[in-house]
Design an enzyme around this catalytic site. Structure first.
Site, PDB file in Angstrom:
ATOM      1  N   ARG A 116      11.199 -32.620  22.141  1.00 59.32           N
ATOM      2  CA  ARG A 116      11.316 -31.713  20.656  1.00 59.32           C
ATOM      3  C   ARG A 116      10.746 -33.112  19.821  1.00 59.32           C
ATOM      4  O   ARG A 116      11.396 -32.823  18.577  1.00 59.32           O
ATOM      5  CB  ARG A 116      12.404 -31.067  20.037  1.00 59.32           C
ATOM      6  CG  ARG A 116      12.950 -29.915  21.380  1.00 59.32           C
ATOM      7  CD  ARG A 116      14.060 -29.117  20.829  1.00 59.32           C
ATOM      8  NE  ARG A 116      15.258 -30.097  21.268  1.00 59.32           N
ATOM      9  CZ  ARG A 116      16.237 -29.009  20.758  1.00 59.32           C
ATOM     10  NH1 ARG A 116      16.441 -28.413  20.219  1.00 59.32           N
ATOM     11  NH2 ARG A 116      17.444 -29.591  21.303  1.00 59.32           N
ATOM     12  N   CYS A 156      20.844 -31.586  22.705  1.00 61.19           N
ATOM     13  CA  CYS A 156      20.572 -31.503  24.315  1.00 61.19           C
ATOM     14  C   CYS A 156      19.330 -31.668  24.580  1.00 61.19           C
ATOM     15  O   CYS A 156      18.329 -31.992  24.565  1.00 61.19           O
ATOM     16  CB  CYS A 156      19.877 -29.647  23.851  1.00 61.19           C
ATOM     17  SG  CYS A 156      21.797 -28.274  23.719  1.00 61.19           S
ATOM     18  N   ARG A 191      29.633 -27.285  20.586  1.00 59.28           N
ATOM     19  CA  ARG A 191      28.740 -28.109  19.935  1.00 59.28           C
ATOM     20  C   ARG A 191      28.398 -26.353  18.707  1.00 59.28           C
ATOM     21  O   ARG A 191      27.886 -26.603  18.163  1.00 59.28           O
ATOM     22  CB  ARG A 191      27.366 -28.114  19.929  1.00 59.28           C
ATOM     23  CG  ARG A 191      27.972 -29.986  20.657  1.00 59.28           C
ATOM     24  CD  ARG A 191      26.518 -30.380  21.481  1.00 59.28           C
ATOM     25  NE  ARG A 191      25.369 -30.143  19.931  1.00 59.28           N
ATOM     26  CZ  ARG A 191      24.046 -29.818  20.640  1.00 59.28           C
ATOM     27  NH1 ARG A 191      23.718 -29.115  21.700  1.00 59.28           N
ATOM     28  NH2 ARG A 191      23.631 -29.870  19.459  1.00 59.28           N
ATOM     29  N   VAL A 196       8.977 -22.067  25.100  1.00 59.40           N
ATOM     30  CA  VAL A 196       8.928 -22.666  23.533  1.00 59.40           C
ATOM     31  C   VAL A 196       9.692 -24.243  23.477  1.00 59.40           C
ATOM     32  O   VAL A 196       9.031 -24.824  22.604  1.00 59.40           O
ATOM     33  CB  VAL A 196      10.159 -21.988  22.216  1.00 59.40           C
ATOM     34  CG1 VAL A 196      10.743 -22.801  21.165  1.00 59.40           C
ATOM     35  CG2 VAL A 196       9.511 -21.142  21.946  1.00 59.40           C
ATOM     36  N   ASP A 239      17.047 -19.621  22.036  1.00 63.03           N
ATOM     37  CA  ASP A 239      18.129 -20.308  22.590  1.00 63.03           C
ATOM     38  C   ASP A 239      19.341 -18.210  23.442  1.00 63.03           C
ATOM     39  O   ASP A 239      20.668 -19.166  23.714  1.00 63.03           O
ATOM     40  CB  ASP A 239      19.045 -19.872  21.520  1.00 63.03           C
ATOM     41  CG  ASP A 239      18.709 -21.221  20.730  1.00 63.03           C
ATOM     42  OD1 ASP A 239      17.815 -22.611  21.540  1.00 63.03           O
ATOM     43  OD2 ASP A 239      18.786 -21.511  19.887  1.00 63.03           O
ATOM     44  N   LYS A 299      25.374 -21.187  12.978  1.00 58.14           N
ATOM     45  CA  LYS A 299      25.112 -22.861  13.677  1.00 58.14           C
ATOM     46  C   LYS A 299      24.152 -23.288  12.490  1.00 58.14           C
ATOM     47  O   LYS A 299      24.033 -24.390  11.662  1.00 58.14           O
ATOM     48  CB  LYS A 299      25.600 -23.062  14.904  1.00 58.14           C
ATOM     49  CG  LYS A 299      25.396 -24.613  14.998  1.00 58.14           C
ATOM     50  CD  LYS A 299      25.367 -25.332  16.976  1.00 58.14           C
ATOM     51  CE  LYS A 299      24.260 -25.348  17.085  1.00 58.14           C
ATOM     52  NZ  LYS A 299      22.979 -26.077  17.036  1.00 58.14           N
ATOM     53  N   ARG A 356      20.428 -33.073  17.280  1.00 55.00           N
ATOM     54  CA  ARG A 356      19.319 -33.626  16.464  1.00 55.00           C
ATOM     55  C   ARG A 356      19.315 -33.044  15.120  1.00 55.00           C
ATOM     56  O   ARG A 356      18.164 -33.564  14.526  1.00 55.00           O
ATOM     57  CB  ARG A 356      18.239 -32.956  17.326  1.00 55.00           C
ATOM     58  CG  ARG A 356      17.658 -31.506  17.115  1.00 55.00           C
ATOM     59  CD  ARG A 356      16.521 -31.651  18.430  1.00 55.00           C
ATOM     60  NE  ARG A 356      15.259 -31.467  17.637  1.00 55.00           N
ATOM     61  CZ  ARG A 356      14.146 -32.501  17.854  1.00 55.00           C
ATOM     62  NH1 ARG A 356      15.044 -33.322  18.545  1.00 55.00           N
ATOM     63  NH2 ARG A 356      13.239 -32.581  17.128  1.00 55.00           N
TER      64      ARG A 356
END
Length: 421
Positions: free
Chosen positions: A121, A116, A396, A326, A304, A22, A92
């Protein structure tokens, strides 16, 4: 609204094919704006974010057809240079059209991004970089407006490596006059995949995948064909699912080289792993062992995969420390894991996870895409039934996850929220 019901305790066995990434497909689709001609993209995952990007390209005037895992895009003329709030708020990555629109059409108006709920960010690095390329940028009423007759090459230093920022600036620089050097660039495989696609279309890019990327601007890009790389986060998620159920699972159509940090931590946790050219097999001959994890930009352990690893460590022997460097506020899954019996405490940007004997099924609520995956992983090993609510987050980024896990032997189904079971 759907939910996913899992009846835990089933050992996962078999093979699972990994879908396209993705996080690679989204910038590649956005980059089609940079030139005329037909672009044919294959191995495109059928997930909500990709469909949203297709809708956005359609609003801008592109012709988009999407069948199975193949997308065909034509962007000969763009009718609109505005990415509206209604779409951008749900994803985003919509901000990735900013650089291409500005570079090719001289203007762009893009809503400040949503996506999210995992902390701040900001897109300031994108905007500062575009300004160094000569763009006139303003922010009014929640929209970024950027204008430039033609961007000019320049030297850009990113204060912190930013994946979408690197992608946006690399795309914009492809059509800028002169040479652009991006220093402290992000090094994720998805950036290299985007660069490979742009190069096929006539861009001159060197150093993608390293922290210094040099782009020699060209006048125009043509069409091109490209196959999206496999999704390393999806692969890691299925490996975590295999490990927590003491399973024997082979993930196919993946790239083990993109998974080195994840595989190292899986081995430390007690997994036996066999790597081939495009497959990884994981078995668990003994119980899970605790291991410490620190998320870092690639090639470090991916943020992630943090939620999935926290779920895994909940059943591991001993105490593990999971440090998130992060993103801020990426621990919203912790309360839900506690509802399932996990022993986790939050200390600043760290999770201290003390392994417990068992998890128990419970109704839990997903707060973001990867938190959803962490709750799925936990539910696969929990005693009894786990209802994961708000699975629109999951949709998503994961293609047919309940089908793929079901084929490995999981008791998992999608159902309307509140259904009797």
């Amino acid at each position: 609204m759907d939910e996913i019901l899992i009846k835990g305790g089933k050992r996962l066995c078999g093979e699972v094919r990994i879908s396209g990434a993705k996080n690679s497909a989204l910038p590649i689709l956005a980059s089609t704006i940079l030139g005329s001609g037909e672009c044919v993209i294959t191995n495109v995952p059928r997930v909500v974010d990709v469909l949203t990007m297709g809708k956005l390209l359609g609003i801008l005037g592109a012709k988009v057809s999407h069948e199975a895992n193949r997308a065909v895009i034509q962007t000969g003329m763009i009718e609109c240079t505005e990415a509206p709030y209604d779409l951008v708020k749900t994803m985003r990555a919509s901000v990735l059209v900013l650089g291409p629109l500005l570079a090719r059409w001289g203007e762009a108006k893009v809503s400040l991004p949503g996506g999210c709920a995992i902390g701040s960010r900001p897109v300031n690095l994108h905007l500062a970089g575009l300004a160094k390329l000569g763009a006139d940028i303003s922010i009014d009423h929640g929209y970024i407006t950027a204008k430039a007759t033609r961007l000019r090459g320049g030297r850009i230093y990113c204060d912190t490596p930013t994946v979408t920022g690197t992608e946006n600036l690399m795309m914009a620089a492809s059509l800028a006059e002169g040479t652009t050097v991006l220093e402290n660039a992000a090094k994720e495989p998805e950036i290299l995949d985007l660069a490979d696609f742009l190069i096929k279309r006539g861009a001159r890019i060197h150093g993608a995948g390293t922290d210094v990327i040099t782009v020699e601007g060209v006048r125009e890009l043509h069409g091109g064909d490209h196959e999206v790389i496999p999704d390393r986060i999806e692969a890691g998620t299925y490996l975590a699912a295999a490990a927590i159920t003491r399973g024997d699972v082979t993930v196919t159509h993946c790239r083990p080289g993109h998974l080195e940090a994840v595989l190292m931590k899986m081995r430390e946790a007690g997994a036996e792993i066999q790597e081939e050219k495009d497959t990884v097999r994981l078995t668990m001959p003994n119980g899970l062992r605790g291991t410490d994890v620190r998320t870092l930009p690639f090639p470090g352990f991916p943020t992630d995969m943090q939620a999935q690893m926290a779920a895994l460590m909940s059943l591991a022997e001993g105490t593990s420390v999971v440090t998130e460097t992060v993103f801020e506020s990426r621990f919203m899954h912790v309360e839900e894991l506690r509802r399932m019996g996990a022993h986790i405490r939050v200390e600043g940007n760290r999770l201290v996870v003390t392994g417990c004997k068992k998890l128990t099924g419970a109704p839990v609520m997903a707060s973001d895409l990867r938190a959803s995956a962490g709750l799925i992983v936990a539910g696969l090993a929990a005693e009894g039934a786990t209802q994961v609510q708000r699975v629109y987050h999951l949709d998503r980024g994961y293609e047919r996850i309940e089908e793929k896990l079901g084929a490995l032997g999981a008791s998992i189904q999608r159902q309307p929220a509140g259904a009797v079971h």
